[in-house]
Scaffold this motif. Sequence first.
Motif, PDB file in Angstrom:
ATOM      1  N   PRO A 171     -12.522  -8.053   3.241  1.00  0.00           N
ATOM      2  CA  PRO A 171     -12.628  -7.839   1.797  1.00  0.00           C
ATOM      3  C   PRO A 171     -11.759  -6.684   1.296  1.00  0.00           C
ATOM      4  CG  PRO A 171     -14.808  -8.141   2.723  1.00  0.00           C
ATOM      5  CD  PRO A 171     -13.850  -8.046   3.873  1.00  0.00           C
ATOM      6  N   LEU A 172     -11.687  -5.607   2.067  1.00  0.00           N
ATOM      7  CA  LEU A 172     -10.870  -4.464   1.665  1.00  0.00           C
ATOM      8  C   LEU A 172      -9.380  -4.822   1.681  1.00  0.00           C
ATOM      9  CD1 LEU A 172     -10.930  -1.539   0.757  1.00  0.00           C
ATOM     10  CD2 LEU A 172     -10.872  -0.859   3.149  1.00  0.00           C
ATOM     11  N   LEU A 206      -8.032  -7.772   1.155  1.00  0.00           N
ATOM     12  CA  LEU A 206      -7.774  -8.613  -0.013  1.00  0.00           C
ATOM     13  C   LEU A 206      -7.855  -7.807  -1.309  1.00  0.00           C
ATOM     14  CD1 LEU A 206      -9.710 -11.769   1.150  1.00  0.00           C
ATOM     15  CD2 LEU A 206      -7.234 -11.549   0.916  1.00  0.00           C
ATOM     16  N   PHE A 207      -8.824  -6.903  -1.387  1.00  0.00           N
ATOM     17  CA  PHE A 207      -8.975  -6.048  -2.564  1.00  0.00           C
ATOM     18  C   PHE A 207      -7.708  -5.217  -2.783  1.00  0.00           C
ATOM     19  CE2 PHE A 207     -10.297  -2.128  -4.678  1.00  0.00           C
ATOM     20  CZ  PHE A 207     -11.064  -2.603  -5.730  1.00  0.00           C
ATOM     21  N   LEU A 208      -7.214  -4.620  -1.697  1.00  0.00           N
ATOM     22  CA  LEU A 208      -6.006  -3.794  -1.797  1.00  0.00           C
ATOM     23  C   LEU A 208      -4.772  -4.627  -2.123  1.00  0.00           C
ATOM     24  CD1 LEU A 208      -6.656  -1.241   1.068  1.00  0.00           C
ATOM     25  CD2 LEU A 208      -6.816  -0.859  -1.404  1.00  0.00           C
ATOM     26  N   ALA A 209      -4.757  -5.885  -1.706  1.00  0.00           N
ATOM     27  CA  ALA A 209      -3.656  -6.778  -2.096  1.00  0.00           C
ATOM     28  C   ALA A 209      -3.661  -6.966  -3.610  1.00  0.00           C
ATOM     29  CB  ALA A 209      -3.778  -8.125  -1.387  1.00  0.00           C
ATOM     30  N   GLY A 210      -4.849  -7.082  -4.205  1.00  0.00           N
ATOM     31  CA  GLY A 210      -4.949  -7.199  -5.661  1.00  0.00           C
ATOM     32  C   GLY A 210      -4.481  -5.936  -6.368  1.00  0.00           C
ATOM     33  N   VAL A 211      -4.853  -4.785  -5.824  1.00  0.00           N
ATOM     34  CA  VAL A 211      -4.374  -3.520  -6.383  1.00  0.00           C
ATOM     35  C   VAL A 211      -2.850  -3.483  -6.319  1.00  0.00           C
ATOM     36  CG1 VAL A 211      -4.334  -1.003  -6.068  1.00  0.00           C
ATOM     37  CG2 VAL A 211      -6.487  -2.236  -5.809  1.00  0.00           C
ATOM     38  N   ALA A 212      -2.299  -3.880  -5.178  1.00  0.00           N
ATOM     39  CA  ALA A 212      -0.847  -3.835  -4.971  1.00  0.00           C
ATOM     40  C   ALA A 212      -0.099  -4.774  -5.916  1.00  0.00           C
ATOM     41  CB  ALA A 212      -0.512  -4.173  -3.526  1.00  0.00           C
ATOM     42  N   VAL A 213      -0.671  -5.934  -6.213  1.00  0.00           N
ATOM     43  CA  VAL A 213      -0.015  -6.872  -7.139  1.00  0.00           C
ATOM     44  C   VAL A 213       0.203  -6.199  -8.484  1.00  0.00           C
ATOM     45  CG1 VAL A 213      -0.382  -8.978  -8.502  1.00  0.00           C
ATOM     46  CG2 VAL A 213      -0.810  -9.002  -6.058  1.00  0.00           C
ATOM     47  N   ALA A 216     -10.671 -15.281  -2.891  1.00  0.00           N
ATOM     48  CA  ALA A 216      -9.697 -14.941  -3.937  1.00  0.00           C
ATOM     49  C   ALA A 216     -10.296 -13.960  -4.937  1.00  0.00           C
ATOM     50  CB  ALA A 216      -9.229 -16.204  -4.659  1.00  0.00           C
ATOM     51  N   GLY A 217     -11.610 -13.966  -5.054  1.00  0.00           N
ATOM     52  CA  GLY A 217     -12.276 -13.031  -5.955  1.00  0.00           C
ATOM     53  C   GLY A 217     -12.031 -11.573  -5.598  1.00  0.00           C
ATOM     54  N   PHE A 218     -11.863 -11.279  -4.321  1.00  0.00           N
ATOM     55  CA  PHE A 218     -11.581  -9.904  -3.908  1.00  0.00           C
ATOM     56  C   PHE A 218     -10.210  -9.454  -4.398  1.00  0.00           C
ATOM     57  CE2 PHE A 218     -14.865 -11.054  -0.801  1.00  0.00           C
ATOM     58  CZ  PHE A 218     -15.712  -9.958  -0.915  1.00  0.00           C
ATOM     59  N   VAL A 219      -9.237 -10.356  -4.371  1.00  0.00           N
ATOM     60  CA  VAL A 219      -7.900 -10.024  -4.866  1.00  0.00           C
ATOM     61  C   VAL A 219      -7.974  -9.759  -6.373  1.00  0.00           C
ATOM     62  CG1 VAL A 219      -5.529 -10.845  -5.158  1.00  0.00           C
ATOM     63  CG2 VAL A 219      -6.762 -11.335  -3.035  1.00  0.00           C
ATOM     64  N   LEU A 220      -8.686 -10.608  -7.086  1.00  0.00           N
ATOM     65  CA  LEU A 220      -8.823 -10.429  -8.537  1.00  0.00           C
ATOM     66  C   LEU A 220      -9.589  -9.145  -8.873  1.00  0.00           C
ATOM     67  CD1 LEU A 220      -9.470 -14.159  -9.240  1.00  0.00           C
ATOM     68  CD2 LEU A 220      -7.607 -12.839 -10.270  1.00  0.00           C
ATOM     69  N   ALA A 221     -10.618  -8.832  -8.104  1.00  0.00           N
ATOM     70  CA  ALA A 221     -11.349  -7.579  -8.326  1.00  0.00           C
ATOM     71  C   ALA A 221     -10.447  -6.381  -8.051  1.00  0.00           C
ATOM     72  CB  ALA A 221     -12.588  -7.526  -7.438  1.00  0.00           C
ATOM     73  N   GLY A 222      -9.620  -6.477  -7.028  1.00  0.00           N
ATOM     74  CA  GLY A 222      -8.662  -5.411  -6.753  1.00  0.00           C
ATOM     75  C   GLY A 222      -7.674  -5.245  -7.887  1.00  0.00           C
ATOM     76  N   ALA A 223      -7.327  -6.349  -8.544  1.00  0.00           N
ATOM     77  CA  ALA A 223      -6.409  -6.271  -9.685  1.00  0.00           C
ATOM     78  C   ALA A 223      -7.027  -5.471 -10.830  1.00  0.00           C
ATOM     79  CB  ALA A 223      -6.029  -7.668 -10.152  1.00  0.00           C
ATOM     80  N   VAL A 224      -8.336  -5.564 -10.996  1.00  0.00           N
ATOM     81  CA  VAL A 224      -9.014  -4.753 -12.029  1.00  0.00           C
ATOM     82  C   VAL A 224      -8.802  -3.274 -11.708  1.00  0.00           C
ATOM     83  CG1 VAL A 224     -11.226  -4.150 -13.082  1.00  0.00           C
ATOM     84  CG2 VAL A 224     -10.736  -6.530 -12.511  1.00  0.00           C
ATOM     85  N   ALA A 225      -9.043  -2.909 -10.450  1.00  0.00           N
ATOM     86  CA  ALA A 225      -8.824  -1.513 -10.043  1.00  0.00           C
ATOM     87  C   ALA A 225      -7.361  -1.134 -10.212  1.00  0.00           C
ATOM     88  CB  ALA A 225      -9.267  -1.311  -8.601  1.00  0.00           C
ATOM     89  N   GLY A 226      -6.459  -2.052  -9.922  1.00  0.00           N
ATOM     90  CA  GLY A 226      -5.029  -1.788 -10.089  1.00  0.00           C
ATOM     91  C   GLY A 226      -4.673  -1.479 -11.530  1.00  0.00           C
TER      92      GLY A 226
END
Length: 190
Positions: free
Chosen positions: A9-10, A12-19, A149-159
Amino acid sequence: MVIGGMGAPLFLFLAGVAVVLSAESRLRKTGDFTGAWRGARNRGWEVLGLAFLFRLQSYILSGGYSAASLLKVDILNVMGPAMALTAIAGRMTKRRESRAVMFAALAVAVAMLTPPVRTTSLLNWLPDPIEWYFRPSPGRTNFTLFPWAGFVLAGAVAGVIIAGARDAKRAFRVQLGLAAGAVILAFLAY
């Protein structure tokens, strides 16, 4: 065991932040909003390509043990399309606040749609290698788009939140807020 299960999960989350951070950085450098998000989208498809390349390498090194192993769905197979989806969604609005809300809504939608997607008969017509992206199949998939995929999207919020912090003082407050939120969320989840 709580910490041991946080790797995927971390990641994928960080991948969302990185995007988001990548698109925002390119936007600041070039001023091209569409190009910035297009680049982030393309990176997602590149990750998917790398997933297949790694799978091919594994197949070759194993001596061609199982051709079906070439189509196994793993974390990169899910992360790539999720990054591309995130970039496509990010390009839909120029306002950061709207983008954060959209990413959050999509993350919640992915989480809420997971049970129906896994049980619906509407996906039965899909060829198995495609269906594995939506529903788990023992030995054929470790990860599926729903819910991962939800973890990537949640990471995008943090991003989006991190990208909005322009000066050092505000960045420090954002980091403290995110850390406190993570601790509270982990406590509530436990």
